[in-house]
Design a protein around this motif. Sequence first.
Motif, mmCIF file in Angstrom:
data_model
loop_
_atom_site.group_PDB
_atom_site.id
_atom_site.type_symbol
_atom_site.label_atom_id
_atom_site.label_comp_id
_atom_site.label_asym_id
_atom_site.label_seq_id
_atom_site.Cartn_x
_atom_site.Cartn_y
_atom_site.Cartn_z
ATOM 1 N N ILE A 46 26.705 -3.134 1.384
ATOM 2 C CA ILE A 46 25.823 -4.025 2.138
ATOM 3 C C ILE A 46 26.427 -5.428 2.211
ATOM 4 N N TYR A 47 26.673 -6.012 1.068
ATOM 5 C CA TYR A 47 27.277 -7.346 0.944
ATOM 6 C C TYR A 47 28.117 -7.387 -0.325
ATOM 7 N N ILE A 60 26.991 -2.511 6.270
ATOM 8 C CA ILE A 60 25.619 -2.404 6.800
ATOM 9 C C ILE A 60 24.772 -3.611 6.376
ATOM 10 N N PRO A 61 25.093 -4.821 6.804
ATOM 11 C CA PRO A 61 24.365 -6.003 6.326
ATOM 12 C C PRO A 61 23.032 -6.275 7.028
ATOM 13 N N GLU A 62 22.783 -5.584 8.136
ATOM 14 C CA GLU A 62 21.593 -5.910 8.941
ATOM 15 C C GLU A 62 20.319 -5.685 8.134
ATOM 16 N N GLY A 63 19.440 -6.683 8.152
ATOM 17 C CA GLY A 63 18.161 -6.581 7.456
ATOM 18 C C GLY A 63 18.204 -7.055 6.011
ATOM 19 N N LEU A 78 15.577 -8.536 0.850
ATOM 20 C CA LEU A 78 15.107 -7.878 2.072
ATOM 21 C C LEU A 78 14.045 -8.799 2.642
ATOM 22 N N GLU A 79 14.359 -9.469 3.734
ATOM 23 C CA GLU A 79 13.460 -10.509 4.276
ATOM 24 C C GLU A 79 12.121 -9.938 4.702
ATOM 25 N N THR A 83 10.526 0.728 6.384
ATOM 26 C CA THR A 83 10.572 2.048 5.745
ATOM 27 C C THR A 83 11.999 2.611 5.701
ATOM 28 N N ASN A 84 12.843 2.235 6.654
ATOM 29 C CA ASN A 84 14.215 2.763 6.643
ATOM 30 C C ASN A 84 15.106 2.079 5.604
#
Lengths: 114, 112
Positions: A46-47, A60-63, A78-79, A83-84
């Motif tokens: 993720i990061y 996969i950094p989105e979200g 997680l801002e 559910t995903n």
Amino acid sequence: DVKVTQSSRYLVKRTGEKVFLECVQDMDHENMFWYRQDPGLGLRLIYFSYDVKMKEKGDIPEGYSVSREKKERFSLILESASTNQTSMYLCASSFRTSGVNEQFFGPGTRLTVL
Amino acid sequence: EDQVTQSPEALRLQEGESSSLNCSYTVSGLRGLFWYRQDPGKGPEFLFTLYSAGEEKEKERLKATLTKKESFLHITAPKPEDSATYLCAVQAWYSSASKIIFGSGTRLSIRP
């Protein structure tokens, strides 16, 4: 022994909530990482961070966002949980050298978003 | 495209039945290959690092070997407590940074 700890083993949140996952390592490692692990998809980055206040996007950094204010601590945020984003979240750390850098993992946080 | 492929996806053995897990990779600038063990619901536990073709490492009933295209994790006379998912990962070097690429794992089950 290297020790990487994560703030929670299990977490249940509701859609739209802001979620903080914390990771602490005690080996003076420069690098820290956040992964998520899902059945059939393996570990996805993720990061990561190679120094205090530094961050780099993974695959996969989105979200997600991250924070590294101290060398030993790396937070995943997680801002607005969805559910995903239900998954197993794994933190890891390693030395930062030009050689081979084994990553050492924490126990994981199983996050469920309802 | 750089990738790491592990086979088989799942393996069921009888206690004492030796076998091997495979990790094949296609990466440029390989720096090292790692093996991890992961128990259900837990984080991966580091087992070995292999640096170059021909190298071998051993730990109890496990022995890891490396060639230029693949690595094997040999398990000799396994016991039920060896049941876990075994992950392989490679560290590749790209111009100014390195990246670690994980395989999807082999789920090993040992029946008593």
